[in-house]
Design a protein around this motif. Structure first.
Motif, mmCIF file in Angstrom:
data_model
loop_
_atom_site.group_PDB
_atom_site.id
_atom_site.type_symbol
_atom_site.label_atom_id
_atom_site.label_comp_id
_atom_site.label_asym_id
_atom_site.label_seq_id
_atom_site.Cartn_x
_atom_site.Cartn_y
_atom_site.Cartn_z
ATOM 1 N N ASN A 1 -20.980 -38.028 5.329
ATOM 2 C CA ASN A 1 -20.664 -39.109 4.381
ATOM 3 C C ASN A 1 -21.652 -40.259 4.449
ATOM 4 O O ASN A 1 -21.498 -41.259 3.758
ATOM 5 C CB ASN A 1 -19.243 -39.637 4.645
ATOM 6 N N THR B 1 -25.895 -41.666 4.714
ATOM 7 C CA THR B 1 -27.279 -41.305 4.357
ATOM 8 C C THR B 1 -28.058 -41.046 5.655
ATOM 9 O O THR B 1 -27.559 -41.326 6.751
ATOM 10 C CB THR B 1 -27.964 -42.462 3.601
ATOM 11 N N ASP C 1 -32.760 -44.292 1.581
ATOM 12 C CA ASP C 1 -32.504 -43.458 0.406
ATOM 13 C C ASP C 1 -30.996 -43.405 0.175
ATOM 14 O O ASP C 1 -30.221 -43.547 1.113
ATOM 15 C CB ASP C 1 -33.060 -42.051 0.703
ATOM 16 N N LYS C 2 -30.575 -43.191 -1.061
ATOM 17 C CA LYS C 2 -29.143 -43.178 -1.345
ATOM 18 C C LYS C 2 -28.515 -41.793 -1.123
ATOM 19 O O LYS C 2 -27.312 -41.620 -1.163
ATOM 20 C CB LYS C 2 -28.897 -43.623 -2.791
ATOM 21 N N LYS C 3 -29.355 -40.806 -0.926
ATOM 22 C CA LYS C 3 -28.861 -39.436 -0.801
ATOM 23 C C LYS C 3 -28.052 -39.277 0.497
ATOM 24 O O LYS C 3 -28.526 -39.669 1.569
ATOM 25 C CB LYS C 3 -30.055 -38.478 -0.775
ATOM 26 N N LEU C 4 -26.865 -38.697 0.372
ATOM 27 C CA LEU C 4 -26.023 -38.493 1.557
ATOM 28 C C LEU C 4 -26.491 -37.269 2.327
ATOM 29 O O LEU C 4 -27.047 -36.333 1.753
ATOM 30 C CB LEU C 4 -24.557 -38.315 1.158
ATOM 31 N N TYR C 5 -26.205 -37.247 3.610
ATOM 32 C CA TYR C 5 -26.617 -36.121 4.454
ATOM 33 C C TYR C 5 -26.021 -34.803 3.929
ATOM 34 O O TYR C 5 -26.667 -33.758 3.991
ATOM 35 C CB TYR C 5 -26.172 -36.365 5.898
ATOM 36 N N GLN D 1 -25.804 -33.871 1.056
ATOM 37 C CA GLN D 1 -26.597 -33.359 -0.067
ATOM 38 C C GLN D 1 -27.998 -32.919 0.371
ATOM 39 O O GLN D 1 -28.796 -32.506 -0.454
ATOM 40 C CB GLN D 1 -26.720 -34.453 -1.137
ATOM 41 N N TYR D 2 -28.293 -33.019 1.646
ATOM 42 C CA TYR D 2 -29.622 -32.658 2.154
ATOM 43 C C TYR D 2 -29.828 -31.145 2.140
ATOM 44 O O TYR D 2 -28.884 -30.385 2.354
ATOM 45 C CB TYR D 2 -29.774 -33.137 3.611
ATOM 46 N N SER D 3 -31.066 -30.736 1.932
ATOM 47 C CA SER D 3 -31.402 -29.320 2.077
ATOM 48 C C SER D 3 -31.544 -29.027 3.578
ATOM 49 O O SER D 3 -31.615 -29.959 4.395
ATOM 50 C CB SER D 3 -32.722 -29.033 1.376
ATOM 51 N N MET E 1 -34.539 -30.723 5.045
ATOM 52 C CA MET E 1 -34.366 -32.178 5.217
ATOM 53 C C MET E 1 -33.500 -32.476 6.435
ATOM 54 O O MET E 1 -33.758 -33.422 7.187
ATOM 55 C CB MET E 1 -33.720 -32.774 3.957
ATOM 56 N N LYS E 2 -32.482 -31.625 6.635
ATOM 57 C CA LYS E 2 -31.601 -31.814 7.798
ATOM 58 C C LYS E 2 -32.402 -31.658 9.089
ATOM 59 O O LYS E 2 -32.240 -32.421 10.040
ATOM 60 C CB LYS E 2 -30.458 -30.787 7.768
#
Lengths: 307, 265
Positions: free
Chosen positions: A92, A94, A127-131, A133-135, A138-139
């Protein structure tokens, strides 16, 4: 430079009757990249978990910075960065928010530590992207950022290139090398991908079924496994003299009374063969060998390929 | 420890249940205000509007803090304690290093904070309703009493949290366990006269009800003053309540820390 940063003595881990790691003795030198190479399930992760105090050793001892991990965890761990198995973060939040939690817990004073760590792995800051939503790539990058954020002296990275694309792999490889060369970090890295270890590591430990089968510098392993011509002769010492005097080369090794390994493969095999015979040396075999590290791994582990 | 608690708060960002906990504080005061305003029996029983408000607030305490709070705490505990398991973050915390005991203590501190927020919000909403519909007196005592009750109920709910951590199953299972615990406590309150003293004292709701009702009798009008006399021999002192609940809390935290440590390996 030969100071041992990680040293284990007969490190053993049993789960019930099964020995996951058995009498392991690894030696990681300061400022070097040590590649722990082994198949899946060979005991790499368990070894790293023991080094980090995440699981207790059944027997033996692991010393990091010369101190036993079992009793000096609080002194050792703040100087160690790690990535074990798959990355774990709060979905939940970023990436920046996740790192902020660990920066707070690690009492990192440097204000730009999070930003620097993210930039190092190529992830955006704030960045606003939540974890969630990471590829996968990216993780993995975020996990590496977490491992380096507090500027540790030792990095323990378990399969750090898992999930990365080829460009990502090259980038991670480059900055791991950079951390070692430019900043003098000591890095213990595990992988089942042999070419990666071959490209990155200074020293290699081959682990199979929980046992360390070989521990060498990459240079020594390459020497063992490069291209060479093996001569089986009646008198290896005499053959060596011929090579010295006639072919003016010292690039060979006498393995025993009858085996000579010529490392300079540019020399003409037929001419050498003829010269040996002319000097009264019987040649029963002359063969060009070209072992890869994978061939060597197979030979050492006594099995099929690594992956 | 403060850093850990701060981080526990950060971990809850974008999670709706914080708002839901505050929203739950509105669940009882509003309908109970309406009921007290329109139920002739209550109006006839009380001589002043301040007494009506006191009865309404006691009901909020009984339903909201004693019945609903253990359920809320169980759910919040499941969310807090399953967070590391669900997100596989325990290994990252352990390598900071953060000890299992410190992590458990931080999460337990969060539970106490949540219950305090819930109890203060419940009383403030009740006071708000009371100011509109009745006459409000003794706000300070009511706030203090609700905080104390919240803290005691939280301490008494920790054995349930330990059970939730022990089973470490799904959220549904944990919620069912919480509801069962709440109902068990409420049944215990209704039949406490028939139960052995040891059982009554081990159930946090009957224990705090007995002490709370006696304490409130000294500060305000209570609806069941006559009933209370029947339990004269059973009423514990506040020191006894604190001692029992502290014991329960310490044992529960120790069990949770042990479970966390084992699972960390």
């Amino acid at each position: 430079m030969n100071e041992m940063i990680v040293e284990t003595t007969n490190l053993t881990k049993c789960y019930g009757a099964q020995k996951s790691v058995e009498a392991l003795n690894i030696h990681v030198r300061r400022g070097r990249i040590y590649g722990l190479l082994g198949r899946n399930g060979a005991g790499k992760t368990t070894t790293m978990k023991m080094l980090l105090g995440l699981t207790k050793a059944t027997a033996g001892e692991a010393k990091i910075f010369g101190k036993p991990i079992g009793t000096s965890e609080r002194e050792i761990l703040p100087h160690v960065g790690s990535l074990i198995e798959s990355p774990g973060f709060y979905p939940n939040l970023t990436g920046t928010e996740n790192l902020k939690i660990f920066a707070e817990l690690r009492r990192i004073k440097k204000k730009d530590a999070i930003q620097n760590a993210l930039e190092l792995v190529g992830l955006p800051y704030r960045d606003k992207k939540l974890y969630a939503q990471y590829s996968l790539g990216m993780k993995q990058r975020l996990a590496i950022a977490l491992a380096v954020m507090h500027n540790p002296d030792l990095l323990i990275l378990d399969e750090p290139i898992n999930g990365l694309d080829p460009i990502g792999i090259a980038e991670v490889r480059a900055f791991i090398r950079e951390l070692c060369d430019a900043q003098g970090k000591t890095i213990l890295i595990s992988s089942h991908i042999l070419p990666e270890i071959a490209l990155l590591a200074d020293d290699i430990g081959i682990i199979d079924k929980g046992r360390l089968l070989e521990e060498e510098s990459l240079a020594a392993l390459e020497e063992k496994n490069g291209k060479y011509i093996r001569f089986l002769v009646s008198d290896a010492a005499k053959a060596a003299q011929v090579l010295l005097q006639t072919f003016k080369t010292q690039n060979f090794k006498v393995e025993n009374n009858h085996t000579l390994r010529l490392l300079d493969t540019t020399l003409p095999v037929a001419a050498i063969n003829r010269c040996f015979v002319e000097n009264g040396i019987d040649v029963s075999d002359a063969h060009v060998f070209e072992d890869t590290l994978e061939d060597y791994f197979k030979k050492v582990t006594g099995g099929v390929g690594i992956a | 420890m403060l850093r850990l608690i701060k981080c526990e708060f950060w971990k809850l960002k974008r999670k709706r249940f914080v708002q839901l906990v505050v929203a739950a504080a509105f669940l009882f005061p509003i309908p109970l205000t309406y009921l007290c305003m329109h139920w002739p029996t209550i109006q006839a029983h009380c001589s002043t509007q301040a007494e009506v408000f006191d009865m309404m607030w006691q009901s909020v305490l009984g339903y909201g803090i004693q019945l609903l709070l253990p359920c809320i705490l169980g759910i919040v505990a499941a969310l807090l304690f399953f967070s590391e398991r669900d997100n596989d973050t325990f290994k990252s915390l352990r390598t900071v290093p953060v000890s299992s005991t410190a992590l458990v203590l931080a999460k337990v501190a969060m539970l106490f904070l949540f219950s305090t927020i819930f109890c203060v919000a419940s009383t403030l909403v009740s006071v708000g309703c009371g100011l509109v519909a009745f006459e409000v007196q003794g706000i300070g005592y009511k706030l203090w009493m609700s905080i104390k009750m919240g803290v005691y109920i939280t301490a008494g709910t920790l054995p349930l949290v330990a059970i939730v951590v022990f089973f470490s199953k799904s959220y549904i299972f944990s919620i069912l366990l919480c509801v069962f615990y709440s109902v068990l406590n409420d049944v215990g309150t209704f039949v406490m006269g028939a139960l052995p003293k040891a059982i009554v004292y081990l159930l946090p709701v009957p224990l705090t009800t007995l002490w709370g009702a006696t304490d409130m009798q000294q500060h305000m009008a209570i609806g069941d003053a006559d009933d209370l006399r029947a339990f004269a021999g059973l009423v514990p002192s506040e020191a006894t309540v604190i001692l029992i609940l502290t014991g329960m809390a310490v044992i529960s935290v120790a069990i949770m820390a042990l479970l966390y440590k084992r699972r960390g390996e």
